[in-house]
Design a protein around this motif. Structure first.
Motif, PDB file in Angstrom:
ATOM      1  N   ASP A   1      12.804  88.172  -1.428  1.00 56.97           N
ATOM      2  CA  ASP A   1      12.178  88.553  -0.153  1.00 56.97           C
ATOM      3  C   ASP A   1      11.257  87.426   0.310  1.00 56.97           C
ATOM      4  O   ASP A   1      10.042  87.529   0.216  1.00 56.97           O
ATOM      5  CB  ASP A   1      11.365  89.836  -0.395  1.00 56.97           C
ATOM      6  CG  ASP A   1      11.138  90.624   0.879  1.00 56.97           C
ATOM      7  OD1 ASP A   1      11.505  90.134   1.957  1.00 56.97           O
ATOM      8  OD2 ASP A   1      10.574  91.728   0.781  1.00 56.97           O
TER       9      ASP A   1
ATOM     10  N   HIS B   1      15.492  87.034   8.613  1.00 56.39           N
ATOM     11  CA  HIS B   1      14.831  87.205   7.314  1.00 56.39           C
ATOM     12  C   HIS B   1      15.803  87.776   6.280  1.00 56.39           C
ATOM     13  O   HIS B   1      15.830  87.342   5.123  1.00 56.39           O
ATOM     14  CB  HIS B   1      13.617  88.123   7.501  1.00 56.39           C
ATOM     15  CG  HIS B   1      13.047  88.644   6.229  1.00 56.39           C
ATOM     16  ND1 HIS B   1      12.476  87.818   5.287  1.00 56.39           N
ATOM     17  CD2 HIS B   1      12.961  89.904   5.728  1.00 56.39           C
ATOM     18  CE1 HIS B   1      12.061  88.557   4.266  1.00 56.39           C
ATOM     19  NE2 HIS B   1      12.346  89.821   4.514  1.00 56.39           N
TER      20      HIS B   1
ATOM     21  N   HIS C   1      17.981  94.995   3.341  1.00 54.84           N
ATOM     22  CA  HIS C   1      16.715  95.590   2.923  1.00 54.84           C
ATOM     23  C   HIS C   1      15.700  95.897   4.029  1.00 54.84           C
ATOM     24  O   HIS C   1      14.954  96.858   3.904  1.00 54.84           O
ATOM     25  CB  HIS C   1      16.071  94.776   1.795  1.00 54.84           C
ATOM     26  CG  HIS C   1      15.302  93.569   2.230  1.00 54.84           C
ATOM     27  ND1 HIS C   1      15.884  92.393   2.592  1.00 54.84           N
ATOM     28  CD2 HIS C   1      13.963  93.371   2.368  1.00 54.84           C
ATOM     29  CE1 HIS C   1      14.958  91.516   2.919  1.00 54.84           C
ATOM     30  NE2 HIS C   1      13.776  92.069   2.794  1.00 54.84           N
ATOM     31  N   ASP C   2      15.658  95.117   5.110  1.00 59.52           N
ATOM     32  CA  ASP C   2      14.640  95.362   6.148  1.00 59.52           C
ATOM     33  C   ASP C   2      15.238  95.768   7.498  1.00 59.52           C
ATOM     34  O   ASP C   2      14.502  95.934   8.473  1.00 59.52           O
ATOM     35  CB  ASP C   2      13.779  94.103   6.363  1.00 59.52           C
ATOM     36  CG  ASP C   2      12.683  93.958   5.317  1.00 59.52           C
ATOM     37  OD1 ASP C   2      12.307  94.960   4.695  1.00 59.52           O
ATOM     38  OD2 ASP C   2      12.194  92.819   5.131  1.00 59.52           O
TER      39      ASP C   2
ATOM     40  N   TYR D   1       9.298  84.662   2.559  1.00 54.43           N
ATOM     41  CA  TYR D   1       8.738  84.378   3.875  1.00 54.43           C
ATOM     42  C   TYR D   1       8.751  82.876   4.060  1.00 54.43           C
ATOM     43  O   TYR D   1       7.728  82.226   4.196  1.00 54.43           O
ATOM     44  CB  TYR D   1       7.328  84.947   3.988  1.00 54.43           C
ATOM     45  CG  TYR D   1       7.379  86.433   3.880  1.00 54.43           C
ATOM     46  CD1 TYR D   1       7.796  87.177   4.975  1.00 54.43           C
ATOM     47  CD2 TYR D   1       7.105  87.074   2.692  1.00 54.43           C
ATOM     48  CE1 TYR D   1       7.912  88.540   4.878  1.00 54.43           C
ATOM     49  CE2 TYR D   1       7.218  88.443   2.593  1.00 54.43           C
ATOM     50  CZ  TYR D   1       7.618  89.168   3.691  1.00 54.43           C
ATOM     51  OH  TYR D   1       7.746  90.524   3.591  1.00 54.43           O
TER      52      TYR D   1
ATOM     53  N   GLU E   1       2.848  91.702   6.703  1.00 59.37           N
ATOM     54  CA  GLU E   1       4.265  91.439   6.442  1.00 59.37           C
ATOM     55  C   GLU E   1       5.053  91.390   7.754  1.00 59.37           C
ATOM     56  O   GLU E   1       5.898  90.526   7.957  1.00 59.37           O
ATOM     57  CB  GLU E   1       4.842  92.514   5.525  1.00 59.37           C
ATOM     58  CG  GLU E   1       6.344  92.322   5.347  1.00 59.37           C
ATOM     59  CD  GLU E   1       6.955  93.177   4.264  1.00 59.37           C
ATOM     60  OE1 GLU E   1       6.213  93.566   3.341  1.00 59.37           O
ATOM     61  OE2 GLU E   1       8.160  93.438   4.338  1.00 59.37           O
TER      62      GLU E   1
HETATM   63 FE   LIG Z   1      11.747  91.631   3.469  1.00 63.53          FE
END
Ligand SMILES: [Fe+2]
Ligand SMILES: [Fe+2]
Length: 264
Positions: A213, A98, A122-123, A215, A33
């Protein structure tokens, strides 16, 4: 949408084959990830590709630390005296590209503002620490947002490994298998966190973060924080003293993020 293509050899080189043999399934999934997150952020700001051998990994320090706690060649940009979330987002937090992408997807698909903000946050904590980032992130934001937002962030880390057909969410097991040559089997604490969240009335708060989420990136689309400024103002309590100086239960975390070079 352009999906991040994972080149198996480049990915393995970036992890270091020696370290791979020491990693359990969860650590491998995290490494994959992080690799995809880094590739996404490179879309905005491409660095030179680095092959990580053991010496390089040692220089970088523990894999679970964020970039703020690792050696760097340039000093960090200065922070304002009373920093707001926007200042942290622009100057310190990780995975901003992201997170913008995620929040943008939530906004475009008509999710509530609460979910849009959860996606935007969130990240971010991965700038400080990557290991167990769902739990760290939840703690960082908890004093400032609706409880459902931080709850959702806490469990997104576990939920992302489990599919949910009802919302069309599929964990990329195939990718994991192609890269590592084995199936992903979550460790017990991840499975227990998943079971707990799955049966909780707020389950969807967390599940929707994983749904957004992505990518992936949209070719030619310039992402900006601007469309989210009002949502932040409405849903993120901004202390007048500045984040880190408000004596909240996570103020010390904000101070460390602002100034990771402080010796004590
Ligand atoms: Fe994420
Ligand atoms: Fe995450």
């Amino acid at each position: 949408m352009g999906v991040i293509e994972v080149d198996r050899r480049a990915f393995l080189a970036s992890v270091g084959v020696g370290s791979l043999s020491l990693m359990d399934a969860e650590e491998k999934a995290e490494a994959l990830e992080h690799y995809m997150l880094d590739r996404l952020d490179e879309k905005a700001n491409p660095p030179d590709p680095v092959e990580v051998d053991e010496e390089e990994q040692e220089r970088r320090g523990p894999r679970g630390t964020g970039a703020l706690l690792r050696p760097r060649s340039e000093p960090l940009p200065p922070m304002p005296e009373k920093p707001t979330f926007l200042d942290f987002f622009r100057l310190r937090l990780a995975a901003s590209n992201h997170c913008l992408q995620s929040a943008n997807h939530a906004l475009q698909t008509g999710q509530p503002e609460r979910t849009v903000l959860a996606c935007l946050l969130h990240d971010g904590v991965q700038g400080l620490i990557r290991a167990d980032h769902g739990w760290w992130g939840a703690q960082l934001y908890e004093p400032y947002v609706d409880e459902r937002i931080s709850w959702g962030i806490r469990y997104h880390g576990a939920l992302r490994f489990y599919p949910d057909d009802s919302v069309g969410y599929e964990y990329p097991h195939d990718l994991y298998n192609r890269i590592f040559g084995e199936d992903y089997v979550p460790p017990d604490y991840i499975r227990e966190a998943y079971d707990y969240a799955r049966n909780h009335r707020w389950y969807m708060e967390s599940r929707l973060i994983t749904v957004n989420d992505l990518y992936a990136f949209e070719e030619g689309v310039e992402l900006s924080i601007d469309p989210f400024v009002e949502i932040i103002e409405r849903h993120f309590r901004s202390p007048p003293e500045g984040l880190g100086y408000d004596n909240s239960p996570s103020a010390h975390m904000w101070r460390t993020i602002a100034n990771p070079d402080k010796p004590l």
